[in-house]
Design an enzyme around this catalytic site. Structure first.
Site, PDB file in Angstrom:
ATOM      1  N   GLY A 175       0.775  -1.234   0.000  1.00 31.92           N
ATOM      2  CA  GLY A 175       0.000   0.000   0.000  1.00 31.92           C
ATOM      3  C   GLY A 175       0.805   1.282   0.000  1.00 31.92           C
ATOM      4  CG  ASN A 191       0.968   3.750  -5.768  1.00 35.72           C
ATOM      5  OD1 ASN A 191       1.258   4.836  -6.251  1.00 35.72           O
ATOM      6  ND2 ASN A 191       1.581   2.630  -6.126  1.00 35.72           N
ATOM      7  NE  ARG A 223     -12.241 -13.736 -11.342  1.00 38.89           N
ATOM      8  CZ  ARG A 223     -10.985 -13.435 -11.018  1.00 38.89           C
ATOM      9  NH1 ARG A 223     -10.676 -12.237 -10.549  1.00 38.89           N
ATOM     10  NH2 ARG A 223     -10.029 -14.310 -11.188  1.00 38.89           N
ATOM     11  CG  HIS A 271      -0.101  -0.823 -15.782  1.00 43.85           C
ATOM     12  ND1 HIS A 271      -0.078  -2.103 -15.269  1.00 43.85           N
ATOM     13  CD2 HIS A 271       0.648  -0.854 -16.910  1.00 43.85           C
ATOM     14  CE1 HIS A 271       0.656  -2.874 -16.058  1.00 43.85           C
ATOM     15  NE2 HIS A 271       1.109  -2.138 -17.057  1.00 43.85           N
ATOM     16  CD  GLU A 304       3.785   2.849  -9.435  1.00 45.15           C
ATOM     17  OE1 GLU A 304       2.876   2.503  -8.664  1.00 45.15           O
ATOM     18  OE2 GLU A 304       4.585   2.029  -9.935  1.00 45.15           O
TER      19      GLU A 304
HETATM   20  C1  GRF Z   1       2.497  -0.537  -7.945  1.00 39.56           C
HETATM   21  O1  GRF Z   1       3.675  -0.671  -8.685  1.00 39.56           O
HETATM   22  C2  GRF Z   1       1.336  -0.278  -8.865  1.00 39.56           C
HETATM   23  O2  GRF Z   1       1.687   0.409 -10.022  1.00 39.56           O
HETATM   24  C3  GRF Z   1       0.905  -1.686  -9.222  1.00 39.56           C
HETATM   25  O3  GRF Z   1       1.086  -2.429  -8.053  1.00 39.56           O
HETATM   26  C4  GRF Z   1       2.092  -1.831  -7.237  1.00 39.56           C
HETATM   27  C5  GRF Z   1       1.488  -1.587  -5.899  1.00 39.56           C
HETATM   28  O4  GRF Z   1       2.419  -1.110  -4.970  1.00 39.56           O
HETATM   29  N1  GRF Z   1      -0.457  -1.691  -9.728  1.00 39.56           N
HETATM   30  P1  GRF Z   1       1.898  -0.491  -3.600  1.00 39.56           P
HETATM   31  O5  GRF Z   1       1.102  -1.586  -2.894  1.00 39.56           O
HETATM   32  O6  GRF Z   1       1.090   0.701  -3.887  1.00 39.56           O
HETATM   33  O7  GRF Z   1       3.152  -0.175  -2.837  1.00 39.56           O
END
Ligand code: GRF
Length: 219
Positions: free
Chosen positions: A16, A18, A69, A113, A178
């Site tokens: 987590g 991001n 799902r 992504h 990111e």
């Molecule tokens: C990130 O590299 C994001 O781009 C991808 O998964 C990863 C998640 O990392 N979708 P985090 O859990 O946010 O550290």
């Protein structure tokens, strides 16, 4: 201002980082989104603890506990609706969503992504970027559509690929980008400055840029 903040949920599966960047941005009362729920499909995901430490509501909906799902997604959908979510950010959420769920949240469901889409959809993006010899790599925040790692692009950040890069060093440079571009993309979306139009996102306002170039280029 605060009454108009968009109620936003974050879906995670892991560390987590991001999510943490989004939480930090939304800690500013002037930020156009507020985080109302962090939901993980993995019990014990480290991000859950981080979110709880920030005083946020958390939930776990373990996909393994459901027969299929859609049953899993219906429960997740109920939690999101129950929390009053108006926007959903996928942040390292490692489940492919069904067209049913995506349909329920179309235009309100965004993902990050780790590539400059439409290049390098799928996994191992940093490794593949190095193998292809590209000189510019990066990350993309986009609306989620039934195709995986596709959909209207909200914002992108670019970083250089250096000759000595390994997937790890390149990945770390992209991850830093990111953490800057996801809050920007959420702000643009939540404030209504990034608008879906004819299958693309149009960014309104002369000051609203949705492209970032990393200052940590090392070149
Ligand atoms: C990130 O590299 C994001 O781009 C991808 O998964 C990863 C998640 O990392 N979708 P985090 O859990 O946010 O550290």
């Amino acid at each position: 201002m605060s009454a108009a903040r968009k109620k936003t949920a974050i879906l995670i599966s892991g560390r987590g980082s991001n999510m943490t960047a989004l939480i930090a941005a939304a800690a500013d009362p002037a930020f156009p989104a507020e985080i109302v729920l962090v939901l993980s499909n993995r019990p014990g995901a480290p991000g859950l603890e981080r979110a709880a430490a920030a005083g946020l509501a958390t939930a776990t909906v373990d996909h393994k506990a459901y027969p299929d799902r859609e049953a899993f997604e219906r429960d997740m959908d109920a939690r999101l609706t129950g929390a009053g979510a108006e926007l959903v950010c996928l942040a390292g959420f490692m489940r492919v969503l069904t067209p049913w769920f995506i349909g329920r949240w179309t235009g309100r469901l965004i993902n990050i992504h780790p590539s400059l889409m439409p290049a390098f959809r799928g996994l191992h993006t940093h490794e593949r970027a190095i193998a292809e010899g590209v000189k510019i790599h990066g990350c993309t925040v986009h609306h989620v559509v039934p195709d995986v790692d596709a959909g209207p692009i909200i914002a992108q950040a670019a970083v250089p690929v250096l000759s000595e890069d390994t997937p790890e060093t390149l990945g770390a440079r992209v991850l830093e980008a990111e953490h800057r571009v996801y809050p920007l993309a959420l702000a643009l979306t939540a404030s209504g400055r990034a608008v879906l139009e004819g299958g693309r996102v149009i960014t309104l306002g002369t000051t609203a840029s949705s492209a970032l170039i990393s200052p940590n280029s090392g070149v």
